[in-house]
Every structure is written in C-alpha cells, then in structure tokens.
Design an enzyme around this catalytic site. Structure first.
Site, PDB file in Angstrom:
ATOM      1  CG  HIS A 194      -1.675   1.193   1.399  1.00  0.00           C
ATOM      2  ND1 HIS A 194      -2.857   1.386   0.632  1.00  0.00           N
ATOM      3  CD2 HIS A 194      -1.615   2.284   2.128  1.00  0.00           C
ATOM      4  CE1 HIS A 194      -3.411   2.703   1.405  1.00  0.00           C
ATOM      5  NE2 HIS A 194      -2.564   3.070   1.915  1.00  0.00           N
ATOM      6  CD  GLU A 195       1.745   3.882   3.660  1.00  0.00           C
ATOM      7  OE1 GLU A 195       2.360   4.971   2.951  1.00  0.00           O
ATOM      8  OE2 GLU A 195       0.943   3.998   4.016  1.00  0.00           O
ATOM      9  CG  HIS A 244       0.223   5.973  -0.545  1.00  0.00           C
ATOM     10  ND1 HIS A 244      -0.904   6.548  -1.130  1.00  0.00           N
ATOM     11  CD2 HIS A 244      -0.334   5.377   0.261  1.00  0.00           C
ATOM     12  CE1 HIS A 244      -2.151   6.125  -0.393  1.00  0.00           C
ATOM     13  NE2 HIS A 244      -1.628   5.533   0.454  1.00  0.00           N
TER      14      HIS A 244
END
Length: 103
Positions: A67-68, A71
């Site tokens: 997820h990070e 980003h």
C-alpha cells in the site's frame, strides 16, 4: 524516524521499521494465536496457532508495505521525491517530500 532500523530498499526507496512495530507484531500474533484461530479452527497444537498468528502479522505487514509503495511510486511518477517508508505501531508512512500542486 529515530528509533528505527533499516530493512533495505525497494525501487530505490529506503524501507525502515520503528521499534513500536515489534509491539504491534507481538499483539497481533498473540491475539490471533490465543483467541481467533483456536476459536475458528479448534484441535490444532498451540505452536500451530502461534505460527499462523505470526504468519498473519507478517502478511499484514506485506499488505501495508504494498500500500505504501503504491503511494510512493505514484508520487514519484508525478515528479515528487520520496525519501523513505517507515513502519510503526499504527501502520506505515511514506516520507514524501512535498504535496502535489493539484489533485
């Protein structure tokens, strides 16, 4: 972030883990091994529940990492520098050096 150790780099982005993440790992593993898994799948050895709990905590860590990374890689594709990703007790944080100029 102070109090963290370096895991390595992925796509040139430094990945670190703050010591508080170890507390989260222990709490998640324990709660799954002592409560959830024995209730949902009775009859296994205690070690099996602990291994399942630890594996689940690691898989959660991998999901937060992906997820990070999403980003961070998206920010990079828009020309925004990304310094690092740090994991701590509440999840992960991408250390992106600036906000976008437009949505």
């Amino acid at each position: 972030m102070r109090g963290s150790f370096r895991l390595g780099r992925i796509a040139g982005i430094e990945i670190g883990v703050h010591y508080t993440w170890l507390a989260a790992f222990i709490i998640i593993s324990w709660s799954l091994a002592a409560g959830f898994f024995p209730q949902q799948s009775p009859g296994y050895a205690t070690l099996t529940y602990w291994l399942m709990g630890m594996l689940s905590a690691i898989l959660l860590f991998v999901a937060v990492l992906l997820h990070e990374l999403a980003h961070s890689l998206y920010a990079r594709s828009r020309g925004i520098p990304v310094n690092s990703i740090i994991f701590f007790i509440f999840g992960g944080v991408s250390n992106i050096s600036q906000e976008t100029q437009r949505p």
